[in-house]
Design a protein around this motif. Sequence first.
Motif, short mmCIF file in Angstrom:
data_model
loop_
_atom_site.label_atom_id
_atom_site.label_comp_id
_atom_site.label_asym_id
_atom_site.label_seq_id
_atom_site.Cartn_x
_atom_site.Cartn_y
_atom_site.Cartn_z
N UNK A 323 3.18 -11.32 14.67
CA UNK A 323 4.08 -12.45 14.95
C UNK A 323 5.20 -11.98 15.88
N UNK A 324 5.90 -12.96 16.46
CA UNK A 324 7.03 -12.59 17.31
C UNK A 324 8.24 -12.25 16.44
N UNK A 325 8.92 -11.19 16.82
CA UNK A 325 10.13 -10.78 16.13
C UNK A 325 11.19 -10.43 17.18
N UNK A 326 12.44 -10.53 16.79
CA UNK A 326 13.49 -9.92 17.61
C UNK A 326 13.37 -8.42 17.40
N UNK A 327 13.19 -7.69 18.43
CA UNK A 327 13.06 -6.24 18.25
C UNK A 327 14.27 -5.48 18.77
N UNK A 328 14.86 -6.02 19.81
CA UNK A 328 15.98 -5.31 20.41
C UNK A 328 16.99 -6.28 21.00
N UNK A 329 18.15 -5.76 21.21
CA UNK A 329 19.18 -6.52 21.91
C UNK A 329 19.68 -5.62 23.03
N UNK A 330 19.73 -6.16 24.23
CA UNK A 330 20.14 -5.35 25.38
C UNK A 330 21.48 -5.83 25.91
N UNK A 331 22.38 -4.88 26.10
CA UNK A 331 23.58 -5.19 26.89
C UNK A 331 23.60 -4.15 28.01
#
Lengths: 344, 75
Positions: A323-331
């Motif tokens: 399934x789709x998941x939030x895996x990372x957050x980029x700044x």
Amino acid sequence: MDENRGWQLEAEVEVVQGAEGAVVALERFNNAGITAVAGIIPDSSLTAADRAIHDNNMVVVAYLTGFKENAKPDNVYRVGTNYEHLSEAFVEIMNEDGKNEVMTLFINSPVSRVLNSSIYDLAGAKSDMTVLGSIKFTPGAISDAEGDSIRDSVARLIASAQDTSEIGIFFSGISSSLPVLQAVAELDTGPGSPIRDVTIYGFDSFRPTIETDAGTFEFLQRTGGFHGVPSGGHENEESIRIDSILGRSITVVTYDSYTSLYILGLAVDLAGTAADADAVKAKMHEAAASYTPIAARGLPTDLDANGDVVERDLHISSIQHGQFEFTRKYDPDAFHRINQTIDF
Amino acid sequence: MPRTSCRLPVRGLPVIFAAVLITAGLLFAAADQATDAQQQVETRKIGILLNHNSKAITDLAAKTYDLAVSTLTSG
């Protein structure tokens, strides 16, 4: 509406095409005494309408623009992630994943051409990245011949790679581009197919299309996967409210669109008028900042000194565990691993 | 959303000017009440420009703008 309210908001809508159409529409608004305008106004239209907006002293909140320089501190406010930030994010994500042999599969549209060119340049400038090549496709349905051509071109670029497991494909498809990905999927002829080694990076707005096509979803699971940028943050009270009215297949597109008009309306409220553009402009930053704490999916709406929405951390969605998941957050400074199930 | 009303910038002003402003404010407030009595509502007009080749995007934007106007209007 509540009849005891002191004022009501009335919107006049112009649906036009092309930069020339946008200029004419803005002139019509101005002639009708309407100087505060929100809407989908692409970069080319903003450039063409620059003089009309400035000379008529209008206040415009534009959405679906990507060039930071099209925000003008005195007249034009821009909502949405800018191309520069988005291109950097794609390249940095691929680089972090060790996908250092890059190819682009991009739709022939103004926005996509800009992103493709920018990603091509950024990846090419990195000493540890190689650009294999670019493949362009037309918007909308594709013929069998086009599908064959795209598939052959992808196969040729894959064959030119040093290490197929290091291939990252930037795919700029939109919902109507599903046949392109389906054509590429035909390269998967079974275990050992080189296409299974590649990883695809695209717009999170394409995720709902993938989720509704089992064949494509299964194909992507057999490959290095699909990473979507930018996805919104987690749902909150505002996103639940908007989703419940507009439907479930919601992406950042919807929230930014909503924001562009909502913050203009808030500025009109704070200014006490819609007719005095200077008064509305004077309240734009305050209005935009006031919406941030409750904005849908935590996407900040604050405006910088140039009238451009502040750069956001970009959430990245990926296929994990079926399934789709939030895996990372980029700044711009770092990646943050979050690994949380997407709550769509 | 606030009702249309008169706001008096009296803070920091000399008392004599404040008194004048308060008097003016009362007059405005009375006028405001009269307006309310007639249930007149000021209309503030803004423009929405939908300038895109994709009907799907235009339709989606139209819906979100409709919702935004509705939310702003209902307060």
